[in-house]
Design an enzyme around this catalytic site. Structure first.
Site, short mmCIF file in Angstrom:
data_model
loop_
_atom_site.label_atom_id
_atom_site.label_comp_id
_atom_site.label_asym_id
_atom_site.label_seq_id
_atom_site.Cartn_x
_atom_site.Cartn_y
_atom_site.Cartn_z
CG ASP A 538 -0.24 -0.05 2.54
OD1 ASP A 538 0.57 0.86 2.78
OD2 ASP A 538 -0.47 -0.97 3.35
CD GLU A 613 20.59 -23.46 -16.69
OE1 GLU A 613 19.50 -23.97 -17.00
OE2 GLU A 613 21.26 -23.82 -15.70
#
Ligand code: GLA
Length: 730
Positions: A538, A613
């Protein structure tokens, strides 16, 4: 001037660059709300108000025999209590004499330059060059002597109006506040409006929901003690036909991290009222004579350009006027790797160093040691509250571990869950009464933990001291601040029985005090908020932390929805987003593209990745850094809605000067032998020419926005594309 008081009409008009908001000191000095929408200068909008004899809608006594004036049918700026308005009220107060009534009329107002402040709650602030004016209108009840101050600040350039409310007990006996809404917004005709909200659940926060207004009260709220995963303190009221790029949209975003309530009521005459503030559930706040109660700030925005326009207003404002951390604007955020999904609580200093070494090869700047480093915590049944390093795991000591990580050229971050306590902890054994438990009743457990009574000063002081001790004794660059349960057993052993109705709110005030104290003394630390993923995401939390963990759900395809929903109000720069092992069928590169719609990082065991990777990750980390200014400062556009059936999800970041843009597409579904699909760009200059990923050919902004980009379709499932558009003739 952002605020104009017209003596003749007794109107206050709040003008931003593109919107106006008007109130009037109307009949019998009731404060009427006349208008919110596209700019109207300061014309008196009182002509809209028509009065009729409305059966069963009472008339204030002072209107004598005139039966046409009823508060039940008037658009009000702060709806009263027990004065003949039967719609939802903005206040419920029990006066000193036991009566339930508030009949506030205008007695005073003042206008000044700059932003108002609240003493107890976080607010947005004005930056040096902002033009900000403030207004306070006072409503007074002559009988109870209760006063309500309505506060407004107008951020002209930002097109934002903030509101807050203060209640003063001017009487000589205690009063009890049972409901206080920070916002009351009345629309004279709301029959054709929709309400958009962001409901969700753990792992699926801020999904988007839209409902037509019908004749009842639509409520959105949380009673979990936190703003929650399940709802977000943000709503939009919009025209029925409003969409991404057109239509009137009104946003209301509440700066509060506890229980909240938004009510949208379509009344018998098709008038619409929105109120928003602290949830009245188990809220009874006592005010002694002369005491003041502050309600949280609400940030309102109006856009006539649909949801995109509204989101841009909030993104720009929250990126500049919400959080004072240097990481909002001045200092670039690091690419981090978090230990949680790599090792959960099963790690030691050696393991962390191994992860850091591997992560270094992936272009990572910061290692975060998540849950499991303190007390004797090996699983989630113990040790919360004991913020001391577990020397069996971190054998070399925290400062030494950090030094070794720093020696690799990396920074170090740490996890806390300050508001919680495990029953199996030294803290609980020493201070059982610090936990929230109702006397005589075993507490509700959640993740086997209890909440600390944050309303207590001793608890706050303990947390400030013990957390600062860790932060001050090692070179810590980042803190993840978590909370992993909803509150139940609302009780404080430090408050008398008649003040237990204050505990929910006092918890939040205590939390803000602790965060304020820790964050202000550590301005160089980057804080990230978290609540079992993205609960309690929030604006009040974003006042303290520049970023917030969107969700524990790291599946990149689910993340498309999570980022989409979150973006309705919160900027991409606040969204914590990582590449993890979740979504095994999704290529690593696609995960990276999704994580670049956020703060970008990793949440996996780097030591398990192959060299190829790791190399691919390095390229992605570098790409993120390259695009950082675009992603963090540019305008964000939702190009497609992942909640609708479609084959791809796309979004776009556009530089403010429109000189470049990053358009990302993820193919979520491949139809066999399906049609060619096109993604239309947004926000470009129609006449400018743009190259794509360094192409020789250039395409006009107009072509890219109207005809779109053809997306290659003979591709493996979950392929992602990134198109970097650069203006050629700029
Ligand atoms: C929450 C967070 C996770 C992780 C765990 C640790 O669930 O959302 O990221 O920090 O807690 O317990």
């Amino acid at each position: 001037m952002g605020i104009i008081y017209n003596e003749k009409f007794k109107t206050w008009t709040l003008n931003t660059k593109n919107s106006s908001y008007q109130m009037k000191d109307g009949n019998l000095n009731y404060l009427l709300h006349l208008y919110y929408g596209p700019s109207i200068g300061d014309a008196d909008m009182g002509y809209q108000i028509r009065q009729y004899d409305r059966g069963f809608s009472g008339n204030p006594y002072a209107s004598r025999n005139a039966r046409t004036f009823s508060l039940d049918a008037q658009p009000q700026e702060f709806s009263t209590q027990q004065q003949g308005d039967f719609r939802t009220s903005s206040i419920e107060v029990v006066n000193g004499d036991g009566s339930y009534s508030f009949n506030g009329t205008v007695t005073d107002h003042k206008i000044w330059k700059g932003k108002y402040k609240l003493d107890t709650l976080p607010t947005v602030f004005a930056r040096e060059n902002d033009t900000v004016d403030s207004l306070q209108i006072t409503l007074s009840d002559p009988v109870s002597k209760v006063q309500v101050h309505l506060l407004y600040s107008v951020f002209e350039e930002a097109d934002i109006i903030t509101r807050a409310v203060k209640v003063v007990n001017g009487g000589d006996r205690p009063i009890h506040l049972k409901k206080i809404m920070s916002v009351c917004l009345d629309f004279l005709n709301g029959a054709h409006m929709d309400l958009v909200s962001l409901p969700g659940r753990y792992g699926q926060e801020r999904q988007v929901e839209r409902q037509h207004m019908t004749h009842h009260i639509h409520t959105i709220g949380s009673v979990r003690g936190s703003s929650s995963h399940q709802q977000n303190p943000f709503v939009i009221l919009c025209d029925r036909e409003a969409a991404e790029d057109y239509g009137n949209c009104y946003g209301c975003s509440l700066m509060y991290s506890g229980n909240f309530l938004a009510e949208a009521e379509l009344d018998q005459y098709d008038q619409l009222r929105l109120v928003m503030g602290i949830h009245p559930k188990q809220f009874v706040y006592q005010l002694k004579p002369q005491e003041i109660f502050e309600g949280p700030e609400a940030v309102m925005a109006f856009s006539a350009k649909g949801f995109t326009g509204l989101s841009h207003l909030y993104h720009d404002f929250y990126r500049s006027n919400l959080c004072a951390s240097k990481f909002v604007q001045e200092v670039q955020r690091p690419v981090l790797i978090n230990s949680w999904e790599a090792a959960f609580m099963d790690f030691d200093d050696t393991k962390l160093l191994e992860i850091a070494k591997a992560a270094k090869k992936m272009g990572v700047d910061l290692l975060v040691m998540d849950d499991g480093w303190f007390g004797k915590r090996d699983d989630d049944n113990s040790s919360l509250g004991d913020w001391v390093v577990n020397q069996e795991k971190i054998r070399c000591g925290l400062d030494q571990l950090v030094e070794q990580i720093n020696a690799l050229g990396m920074k170090f971050g740490i996890w806390f869950e300050p508001e919680m306590v495990s029953e199996d902890s030294d803290l609980y054994r020493a201070h059982k009464d610090w936990a929230m438990e109702i006397p005589g009743r075993p507490g509700v457990r959640s993740r086997n933990q209890l909440a600390l009574d944050m309303s207590r000063t001793e608890v706050q002081d303990y947390l400030i001291k013990s957390i600062n001790q860790i932060l001050d004794n090692a070179n810590i660059y980042y803190v993840k601040w978590d909370i992993n349960r909803s509150l139940a057993d609302i009780w404080s052993n430090a408050l008398p029985t008649d003040k237990q109705g204050e505990v929910y709110h006092r918890y939040i005030l205590g939390l803000y005090r602790v965060m304020d104290a820790i964050i202000k003394t550590h301005p160089d630390i980057l804080f990230e908020g978290c609540s079992g993923g993205g609960g309690r995401y929030d604006p009040a939390m974003l006042h303290y932390y520049p970023q917030y963990w969107v969700s524990d759900n790291n599946h990149p395809i689910d993340r498309l929805k999570l980022h989409y929903g979150t973006s309705f109000v919160y900027p991409v720069s606040s969204m914590g987003a990582h590449i993890s092992d979740s979504g095994r069928l999704v290529p690593l590169r696609t995960k990276a593209v999704v994580a670049m719609c956020g703060t970008f990082g990793y949440e996996l065991d780097a030591t398990h990745l192959t060299e190829e990777e790791q190399q691919l990750c390095k390229e992605q980390s570098d790409l993120f850094r390259k695009y950082y200014p675009l992603i963090f400062q540019g305008d964000y556009y939702r190009l497609s809605n992942p909640f609708e059936m479609g084959n791809m999800t796309a979004w776009q970041h556009v530089a403010k000067d429109k000189s470049e843009s990053l358009l990302s597409v993820v193919v979520t579904n491949l139809t066999c032998n399906g049609p060619q699909e096109y993604i239309r760009a947004k926000g470009l200059l129609p006449d400018a020419m743009y190259t794509i990923n360094g192409s020789k050919e250039a395409y006009s902004g107009s072509a890219l926005m109207n005809a779109g980009l053809p997306i290659e379709r003979e591709v493996p499932e979950y392929t992602a594309f990134q198109f970097h558009l650069v203006r050629k003739d700029g």
